[in-house]
Motif scaffolding. Structure first.
Motif, short mmCIF file in Angstrom:
data_model
loop_
_atom_site.label_atom_id
_atom_site.label_comp_id
_atom_site.label_asym_id
_atom_site.label_seq_id
_atom_site.Cartn_x
_atom_site.Cartn_y
_atom_site.Cartn_z
N GLU A 1 -38.24 4.87 -17.19
CA GLU A 1 -38.79 5.79 -16.18
C GLU A 1 -37.73 6.39 -15.26
O GLU A 1 -37.91 7.48 -14.72
N SER A 2 -36.63 5.72 -15.08
CA SER A 2 -35.60 6.23 -14.15
C SER A 2 -34.86 7.44 -14.70
O SER A 2 -34.13 8.12 -13.97
N TYR A 3 -35.05 7.77 -15.97
CA TYR A 3 -34.33 8.87 -16.59
C TYR A 3 -35.13 10.16 -16.48
O TYR A 3 -36.34 10.18 -16.73
N ASP A 4 -34.45 11.25 -16.15
CA ASP A 4 -35.03 12.59 -16.13
C ASP A 4 -34.28 13.40 -17.18
O ASP A 4 -33.12 13.80 -16.98
N THR A 5 -34.91 13.66 -18.31
CA THR A 5 -34.20 14.28 -19.43
C THR A 5 -33.82 15.74 -19.15
O THR A 5 -32.87 16.25 -19.74
N LEU A 6 -34.56 16.42 -18.27
CA LEU A 6 -34.18 17.78 -17.90
C LEU A 6 -32.89 17.77 -17.08
O LEU A 6 -31.97 18.55 -17.32
N ALA A 7 -32.80 16.84 -16.15
CA ALA A 7 -31.59 16.74 -15.33
C ALA A 7 -30.39 16.28 -16.15
O ALA A 7 -29.25 16.65 -15.86
N LEU A 8 -30.64 15.49 -17.20
CA LEU A 8 -29.56 14.95 -18.01
C LEU A 8 -29.06 15.93 -19.07
O LEU A 8 -27.97 15.74 -19.64
N LEU A 9 -29.83 16.98 -19.36
CA LEU A 9 -29.46 17.88 -20.44
C LEU A 9 -28.06 18.49 -20.26
O LEU A 9 -27.29 18.54 -21.24
N PRO A 10 -27.67 18.97 -19.07
CA PRO A 10 -26.31 19.53 -18.95
C PRO A 10 -25.22 18.54 -19.33
O PRO A 10 -24.19 18.93 -19.90
N ARG A 11 -25.45 17.27 -19.04
CA ARG A 11 -24.46 16.25 -19.41
C ARG A 11 -24.38 16.10 -20.92
O ARG A 11 -23.29 15.91 -21.49
N ALA A 12 -25.53 16.20 -21.58
CA ALA A 12 -25.53 16.14 -23.04
C ALA A 12 -24.81 17.34 -23.63
O ALA A 12 -24.00 17.21 -24.57
#
Length: 400
Positions: A341-352
């Protein structure tokens, strides 16, 4: 001060329609535009593998059509579709367990047009549409553009819950229920046969249209074909079945079809006349010829895609954070993952993307409150080696 030049005496042009102002573009297409660099391993698309297109077979079909029936191929056609293609489609659908005559079908410019035609003839602004949660993104766009109110029906790993569906119909009084029952986009899940029967029974009891979208059904790698909802008792007069050649032949041909009860099908044909008169004749005639070898081509595609699915499943445990869960689809093109739950995949996308890998965040697929820890991965476009490398990059992007 006197105003001169083009602005003098000019009023602004009228605004766009409210429906055009209220519906945004596709987040998936926006992501694809950002990640189009060749060095990016792109798990974000929903694209068939281009190296598997049967270029020679399709080219031969077009050449035969132009050599033998050029006047017909280059001329206007009937709105309902070329008779030879409708006959071939009807035989194909009948062979999969749903007796179908050519007159039961309307050929469309991709199954996406079929969705738009249905929205045009069934929905008034403010009408309610029930959908799965999450749901195929482009369907949400179509219903939004029609001014519909979209309500998600609760479900589980097997899809829409029939009891929740009955309650939603009683409470919301919808016009239609939209489903992708087989290898759903985005989750990859398949609704089992008993639940399909229960959904058909609810629709019959409560009086609602079912739109059954099946673009992925022929891409099965495990298990047996599950009958369409459209073939079940009680669903015959209220189910619209949509299909497409995009995933099994080539999306550039823009060929789909709609099977519907007579009155609704005729209304869709009138709407199609207003939209584009007919789907391109040349493409239809070439596809009709190609049907003779389509099963052989699909079998080859299934073998390759199945190996790619297995490669992604094998690599996910090391790629995703501890505590993640993911689907194990029996076919189709997509895996769906839920991170802690702590992960936000939209916020993490730029890092990917910095790691030269891309996925689609899950949030845009939700009609209601999104689960921001989810993401969709397409496994068909890369080779197993590319998938392995892409998952290594994904692991770095999610942990950085």
């Amino acid at each position: 001060m006197t105003v001169v030049g083009p602005a003098a005496g000019r009023a602004p042009v009228p605004p766009l329609a409210a429906r055009a102002r209220s519906v945004g573009g596709s987040p998936v297409r926006d992501i694809l535009a950002v990640t189009a660099r060749p060095e990016v391993i792109n798990f974000a698309g929903g694209l068939p593998a281009p190296e598997l297109f049967d270029q020679e077979g399709i080219a031969e079909a077009f050449q035969e059509v132009l050599a033998h029936t050029p006047a017909q191929a280059l001329q206007y056609s009937t709105t309902e579709g070329e008779p030879t293609l409708r006959a071939g489609l009807a035989a194909r659908i009948t062979g999969r367990g749903l007796p179908t005559a050519p007159g039961d079908l309307l050929v469309t410019t991709g199954s996406q047009q079929a969705l738009s035609l249905l929205a045009t003839v069934l929905l008034e602004p403010g009408d309610t549409v029930l959908v799965e949660n999450p749901c195929y993104l482009a369907a949400l766009q179509v219903f939004g553009l029609a001014g519909a109110r979209v309500v998600a029906v609760p479900g589980d790993a097997d899809g829409v819950d029939p009891e929740a569906l009955e309650e939603a119909i009683r409470r919301e009084r919808p016009k239609l229920l939209y489903l992708v029952p087989t290898f759903q986009n985005p989750t990859g899940r398949t609704i089992p046969a008993p639940r399909r029967a229960a959904i058909a029974a609810v629709a019959a009891r409560r009086g609602v249209w079912i739109v059954e979208d099946d673009p992925y059904g022929e891409l099965r790698y495990d298990g047996e074909h599950i009958p369409w909802i459209a073939s079940l008792p009680g669903a015959e007069d209220r189910t619209v079945l949509l299909g497409s050649f995009s995933k099994v032949m080539a999306p550039g041909l823009r060929l789909g079809w709609l099977r519907a009860p007579a009155e609704l099908r005729r209304a869709c044909a009138v709407a199609k006349q207003a939209a584009d008169l007919h789907t391109p004749t040349l493409n239809q005639l070439a596809a009709a010829r190609y049907l003779a070898v389509l099963d052989t081509h699909v079998e080859r595609v299934r073998t390759v895609y199945g190996a790619r699915r297995d490669a992604m499943l094998a690599g996910l445990p090391a790629a995703l954070p501890a505590g993640s869960r993911w689907s194990r689809p029996a076919g189709g093109m997509f895996l769906w993952a839920r991170l802690p739950e702590s992960y936000d995949t939209l916020a993490l996308l730029p890092r990917a993307v910095e790691q030269n890998v891309a996925y689609v965040p899950g949030a845009p697929f939700y009609a209601g409150e999104p689960d921001r820890s989810t993401l969709r991965l397409c496994f068909v476009t890369q080779t197993p080696d590319e998938i392995e490398e892409g998952l290594r990059r994904l692991a770095r992007g999610l942990s950085g």
